[in-house]
Scaffold this motif. Structure first.
Motif, short mmCIF file in Angstrom:
data_model
loop_
_atom_site.label_atom_id
_atom_site.label_comp_id
_atom_site.label_asym_id
_atom_site.label_seq_id
_atom_site.Cartn_x
_atom_site.Cartn_y
_atom_site.Cartn_z
N LEU A 188 0.83 -1.21 0.00
CA LEU A 188 0.00 0.00 0.00
C LEU A 188 0.86 1.26 0.00
CD1 LEU A 188 -2.87 -0.92 2.51
CD2 LEU A 188 -3.14 -0.37 0.08
N LEU A 189 1.90 1.25 0.81
CA LEU A 189 2.80 2.40 0.86
C LEU A 189 3.53 2.59 -0.47
CD1 LEU A 189 4.43 2.19 4.42
CD2 LEU A 189 2.56 3.65 3.65
N ASN A 190 4.02 1.50 -1.04
CA ASN A 190 4.78 1.60 -2.28
C ASN A 190 3.92 2.00 -3.47
OD1 ASN A 190 7.49 1.00 -1.48
ND2 ASN A 190 6.89 -1.12 -1.15
N GLU A 191 2.61 1.85 -3.35
CA GLU A 191 1.71 2.27 -4.42
C GLU A 191 1.40 3.76 -4.34
OE1 GLU A 191 -1.75 -0.12 -4.07
OE2 GLU A 191 -0.79 -1.95 -4.83
N HIS A 192 1.75 4.40 -3.23
CA HIS A 192 1.44 5.83 -3.09
C HIS A 192 2.28 6.63 -4.08
CE1 HIS A 192 1.10 9.84 -1.30
NE2 HIS A 192 0.00 9.38 -0.71
N GLU A 193 1.65 7.63 -4.69
CA GLU A 193 2.28 8.38 -5.78
C GLU A 193 3.45 9.24 -5.35
OE1 GLU A 193 -1.32 11.70 -5.48
OE2 GLU A 193 -1.11 10.43 -7.24
N MET A 194 3.62 9.48 -4.04
CA MET A 194 4.75 10.28 -3.57
C MET A 194 5.87 9.44 -2.96
SD MET A 194 4.07 13.38 -4.28
CE MET A 194 2.67 14.40 -4.76
N ILE A 195 5.68 8.14 -2.88
CA ILE A 195 6.65 7.27 -2.21
C ILE A 195 7.42 6.44 -3.22
CG2 ILE A 195 6.91 5.30 -0.64
CD1 ILE A 195 4.56 6.39 0.96
N GLU A 196 8.74 6.47 -3.10
CA GLU A 196 9.59 5.67 -3.99
C GLU A 196 9.78 4.25 -3.45
OE1 GLU A 196 13.95 5.89 -6.21
OE2 GLU A 196 13.42 7.38 -4.71
N ASN A 197 10.01 4.15 -2.14
CA ASN A 197 10.19 2.84 -1.54
C ASN A 197 9.86 2.90 -0.05
OD1 ASN A 197 11.25 0.01 -1.66
ND2 ASN A 197 12.68 0.82 -0.17
N ALA A 198 9.28 1.81 0.46
CA ALA A 198 8.94 1.74 1.89
C ALA A 198 9.22 0.35 2.42
CB ALA A 198 7.46 2.09 2.10
#
Length: 238
Positions: free
Chosen positions: A80-90
């Motif tokens: 879910l985090l990695n799908e966020h448009e502002m996140i490169e990697n989590a």
């Protein structure tokens, strides 16, 4: 008989240890998560906030204390985090003391397209939406759209990675035929780059010209500086 009794005792001991371990493991998994901690690898500019990440971490926006370790799907939360448009990697993980932790790397813009549709060009050459939380100080890009902005990636990326160019260049405009003009922070002459070939050579020539013209106090005497020929800088005086 004594040997058989010893085997029985050993078996009972192993079974007891296994039972205790299983009980402890089940109890550990069933403990509720009491705290969520978010760490950004780059905290200078936050294009996504800790609050937003927290909501994604707990998936359904309910209280953190209502989620236990056994029902929490770490892979799903991380996805879910990695799908966020502002996140490169989590990366998401649980600690033994009941903390849910996330280490987040944000996407990094290198240019901002201004026009009918506005968006960033990120360091990987991909389109990135604007953030409601922070506006990046990157060169403005005029005359671009989602179909042609990638053609200028090597220009904008070179500027981003050069301290001198980052300090002086504030914008890039696209002309017909994929030719480019650069805008400077303090100087009013037109800096014509031409196409996106031989970028390193053109910018090195510009820095050499700038240093020489500044020393001779002639920077204000030009109305156009042309870098398109690669092996030379052609200047037009006012």
């Amino acid at each position: 008989m004594k040997r058989s009794l010893g085997y029985i005792k050993a078996f009972v001991l192993v079974a007891l240890i296994g039972l205790l371990y299983g009980f402890a493991e089940k109890r550990h998994k069933s403990r509720e998560i009491r705290k969520v901690e978010v760490k950004f690898t780059d905290t200078e500019n936050l294009y996504v906030t800790e609050e937003v990440v927290n909501k994604l971490l707990i998936q359904n926006n309910s209280a953190v204390s209502s989620i236990d370790k056994e029902t929490l799907d770490l892979n799903r939360v991380e996805a879910l985090l990695n799908e966020h448009e502002m996140i490169e990697n989590a990366e998401v993980y649980l600690t033994l003391d009941g903390k849910l932790k996330a280490e987040v790397s944000q996407r990094k813009p290198i240019g901002r397209v201004v026009g009918n549709s506005s968006f960033y060009l990120d360091k990987n050459g991909e389109l990135m939406p604007l953030s409601q939380f922070y506006t990046a100080r990157v060169p403005l890009m005029f005359g671009f759209d989602g179909a042609n902005v990638s053609k200028a990636y090597n220009i904008v990326n070179y500027i981003k990675n050069d301290e001198f160019l980052t300090r002086h260049i504030t914008g890039i405009s696209r002309l017909k035929g994929d030719k480019y003009i650069l805008e400077l922070r303090e100087l009013d002459f037109e800096l014509y780059l031409g196409d996106s070939s031989n970028v390193a050579l053109k910018f090195n020539n510009f820095k050499a010209f700038y240093k020489k013209a500044q020393k001779e106090k002639k920077l204000d005497t030009y109305k156009k500086v042309n870098l398109q020929f690669g092996d030379q800088v052609v200047c037009t005086k006012k």
